[in-house]
Design a protein around this motif. Structure first.
Motif, PDB file in Angstrom:
ATOM      1  N   GLU A 177       0.923  -1.152  -0.007  1.00 27.14           N
ATOM      2  CA  GLU A 177      -0.179  -0.077   0.110  1.00 27.14           C
ATOM      3  C   GLU A 177       0.914   1.369   0.031  1.00 27.14           C
ATOM      4  O   GLU A 177       2.126   1.174   0.490  1.00 27.14           O
ATOM      5  N   LEU A 178       0.374   2.393  -0.694  1.00 29.42           N
ATOM      6  CA  LEU A 178       1.098   3.521  -0.695  1.00 29.42           C
ATOM      7  C   LEU A 178       0.962   4.403   0.436  1.00 29.42           C
ATOM      8  O   LEU A 178       1.825   5.144   0.663  1.00 29.42           O
ATOM      9  N   ALA A 228       1.967   0.163  -6.617  1.00 24.85           N
ATOM     10  CA  ALA A 228       1.953  -0.832  -7.507  1.00 24.85           C
ATOM     11  C   ALA A 228       3.025  -1.078  -8.566  1.00 24.85           C
ATOM     12  O   ALA A 228       3.489  -2.168  -8.868  1.00 24.85           O
ATOM     13  N   GLU A 229       3.410   0.054  -9.003  1.00 27.65           N
ATOM     14  CA  GLU A 229       4.534   0.020 -10.138  1.00 27.65           C
ATOM     15  C   GLU A 229       5.917  -0.357  -9.503  1.00 27.65           C
ATOM     16  O   GLU A 229       6.499  -1.041 -10.168  1.00 27.65           O
ATOM     17  N   GLU A 230       6.055   0.104  -8.095  1.00 24.20           N
ATOM     18  CA  GLU A 230       7.347  -0.443  -7.315  1.00 24.20           C
ATOM     19  C   GLU A 230       7.298  -1.780  -7.124  1.00 24.20           C
ATOM     20  O   GLU A 230       8.335  -2.640  -7.256  1.00 24.20           O
ATOM     21  N   VAL A 231       6.013  -2.337  -6.964  1.00 22.63           N
ATOM     22  CA  VAL A 231       6.030  -3.940  -6.653  1.00 22.63           C
ATOM     23  C   VAL A 231       6.074  -4.483  -8.064  1.00 22.63           C
ATOM     24  O   VAL A 231       6.910  -5.608  -8.093  1.00 22.63           O
ATOM     25  N   THR A 232       5.814  -3.921  -9.065  1.00 22.91           N
ATOM     26  CA  THR A 232       6.101  -4.631 -10.289  1.00 22.91           C
ATOM     27  C   THR A 232       7.608  -4.893 -10.553  1.00 22.91           C
ATOM     28  O   THR A 232       8.283  -5.816 -10.978  1.00 22.91           O
ATOM     29  N   GLN A 233       8.482  -3.532 -10.381  1.00 23.31           N
ATOM     30  CA  GLN A 233       9.834  -3.625 -10.355  1.00 23.31           C
ATOM     31  C   GLN A 233      10.574  -4.591  -9.576  1.00 23.31           C
ATOM     32  O   GLN A 233      11.396  -5.070  -9.888  1.00 23.31           O
ATOM     33  N   ALA A 234      10.034  -4.676  -8.237  1.00 19.53           N
ATOM     34  CA  ALA A 234      10.317  -5.695  -7.378  1.00 19.53           C
ATOM     35  C   ALA A 234      10.511  -6.994  -7.895  1.00 19.53           C
ATOM     36  O   ALA A 234      11.171  -7.878  -7.724  1.00 19.53           O
ATOM     37  N   MET A 235       9.247  -7.289  -8.451  1.00 16.75           N
ATOM     38  CA  MET A 235       9.123  -8.668  -8.720  1.00 16.75           C
ATOM     39  C   MET A 235       9.809  -9.008 -10.089  1.00 16.75           C
ATOM     40  O   MET A 235      10.068 -10.169  -9.913  1.00 16.75           O
TER      41      MET A 235
END
Length: 369
Positions: free
Chosen positions: A240-241, A268-275
Motif C-alpha cells: 500500500e502506498l 503498485a509500479e514499485e511492486v512490479t519492479q521488485a517482482m
C-alpha cells in the motif's frame, strides 16, 4: 447523487436495471452468471460530508448538483446515512448554529461512524482555531456524548488539527466465522457501505478457499481484505502506498493477532519492479525472507478507478490465480480483455456499494488456463 433518486420502494427494480447495464459492459467476455449482493435500501453509508451554508446565524448542511454547482441544496434529511449519522446531524446543526465560536467560518462537516458504535465528527474551518474554540468544542462533545458516548471530535483548519478524543474509529466486522477489528483513521479511505463490505470480504474469502501457497496483495488499504484472507494462505505480502493506510493496516494486524501478514509501503509500479528484479527496495528488507523466496501463486488486487496500468497488468498475469475487486466496471472490462488471454474467469460478482447511483462494485476470480 440527487436525493430525489433515493426511492427505497423501487430499490429492487433499480438494482436489477443496474445489474443489466453492468453485465452489458462484459457481454463480449462471456463471463459466468454474476452473484449479486444487494445493499440495505436505506441507512447504508457510514461516511458523509457536507458543506456548511451560513445565513446570518443559521447554518445548513448543503450539497450541490453537478449541473448547478453554484446553488446550494439544503439537506434536512439524509436517509442513505447510517442511523447514527442521521440522529446526530440535526443535534449537531442546532448546537453549531447556537454558538458563535463554533459557527464562525465553519466550512465543512465530515461524519464517520461504524457498526461497532464509534463516531467521529470533523469540523473544518477557514480560520485558525484557538483555546476558546477548543474549550467550547469540548463542551459540545460532552453534550453529544450523552447519547453517543463513543464520539470524538476533530477541528481542522489550514495546517492545524485539534483532536478531542481520538482521530480514529474502530469497526468490528463479522466475516468468515469470526469478528475482525479495524481501526479507521480520520480522512483515510474506508469502504463507505459496511454491510456490502462484509459481503465483499466474505465473497473473496470463499473464492480463496481452494487456493494455497502465499498471497501478494496490491492496494491493501487498512487491511480490509488482507486480514480475513490471511486465513486462506501460508503467508501474505500486502502493499500500500498511503501512509495513513499502512499505519492502520499495521495496527489492525496487531489488534487481530495475525502473524502471517507483512505490510510494505510500495506503489503498485514499485511492486512490479521488485517482482521483476529491476530494482531493490530497502523497505523490502523488512520482510522475514527475500521476496523471491515466497511461494506467490495468487494475487489480490483492489485498484483505484483507473484500474491496473499496463506494467502491473502484465505482472499480475504471471500469477496462477487472480482475485480482482473493482470499483469501476469499465476499467475492469478493459483489464479482463487482456487477462482472459491467459486466464479463465471462474466466478463473477456484483456488489451494490452505492445504491441509487450508476456505480457498481465488481469481483472476479481468474485462474490460469
Amino acid at each position: 447523487m440527487p436525493l430525489s433518486r433515493v426511492q427505497p420502494r423501487d430499490y429492487e427494480a433499480l438494482l436489477q436495471a443496474k445489474v443489466a447495464t453492468t453485465r452489458q459492459l462484459f457481454s463480449e467476455l462471456a463471463l459466468p452468471e454474476p452473484e449479486v449482493f444487494p445493499s440495505p435500501p436505506t441507512g447504508f453509508r457510514m461516511r458523509a460530508e457536507f458543506r456548511m451554508w451560513h445565513d446570518g446565524d443559521a447554518l445548513d448542511y448543503v450539497m450541490f448538483r453537478a449541473d448547478d454547482p453554484k446553488t446550494p441544496v439544503p439537506i434536512r434529511e439524509f436517509p442513505i446515512a447510517c442511523e447514527t449519522i442521521q440522529r446526530l446531524m440535526p443535534a449537531l446543526r442546532t448546537a453549531l448554529s447556537a454558538d458563535p465560536v463554533l459557527r464562525r467560518k465553519l466550512f465543512q462537516v465530515e461524519f464517520l461512524s461504524t457498526l461497532a458504535g464509534d463516531t467521529l465528527v470533523t469540523l473544518i474551518y477557514h480560520r485558525r482555531l484557538d483555546e476558546e474554540w477548543e474549550a467550547v468544542a469540548e463542551k459540545l462533545r460532552s453534550q453529544l456524548q450523552v447519547k453517543l458516548p463513543r464520539l470524538s471530535l476533530i477541528g481542522r483548519s489550514r495546517r492545524q488539527k485539534i483532536v478531542l478524543g481520538q482521530d480514529w474509529v474502530e469497526e468490528v466486522l463479522p466475516v468468515d466465522g469470526r469478528e475482525w477489528r479495524y481501526r479507521q483513521y480520520e480522512q483515510a479511505f474506508t469502504q463507505p457501505n459496511a454491510r456490502v463490505n462484509i459481503s465483499m470480504i466474505d465473497w473473496a474469502c470463499q473464492r480463496a478457499e481452494q487456493l494455497d501457497g502465499d498471497l501478494l496483495e496490491l492496494y491493501c488499504g487498512n487491511g480490509n481484505f488482507t486480514l480475513p484472507l490471511s486465513r486462506r494462505f501460508d503467508q501474505v505480502v500486502a502493499t500500500e502506498l498511503a501512509k495513513a493506510s499502512v499505519r492502520a493496516a499495521q495496527d489492525n494486524i496487531l489488534a487481530n493477532a495475525v502473524e502471517n501478514v507483512q505490510v510494505i509501503r510500495l506503489a503498485a509500479e514499485e511492486v512490479t519492479q521488485a517482482m521483476r528484479g529491476e530494482r531493490e527496495f530497502r523497505r523490502l528488507a523488512k520482510l522475514p525472507q527475500p521476496l523471491a523466496q515466497y511461494d506467490l501463486r495468487s494475487v489480490f488486487v483492489d485498484p483505484p478507478r483507473a484500474g491496473l496500468d499496463a506494467q502491473t497488468l502484465a505482472m499480475v498475469a504471471g500469477f496462477d490465480n487472480i482475485l480482482y475487486i473493482s470499483c469501476n466496471p469499465e476499467t475492469l472490462a478493459a483489464n479482463l480483455a487482456q487477462l482472459t488471454a491467459t486466464h479463465a474467469v471462474q466466478r463473477f460478482a456484483l456488489f451494490d456499494q452505492f445504491p441509487y447511483t450508476d456505480h457498481m462494485e465488481c469481483g472476479v476470480l481468474l485462474a490460469r488456463r
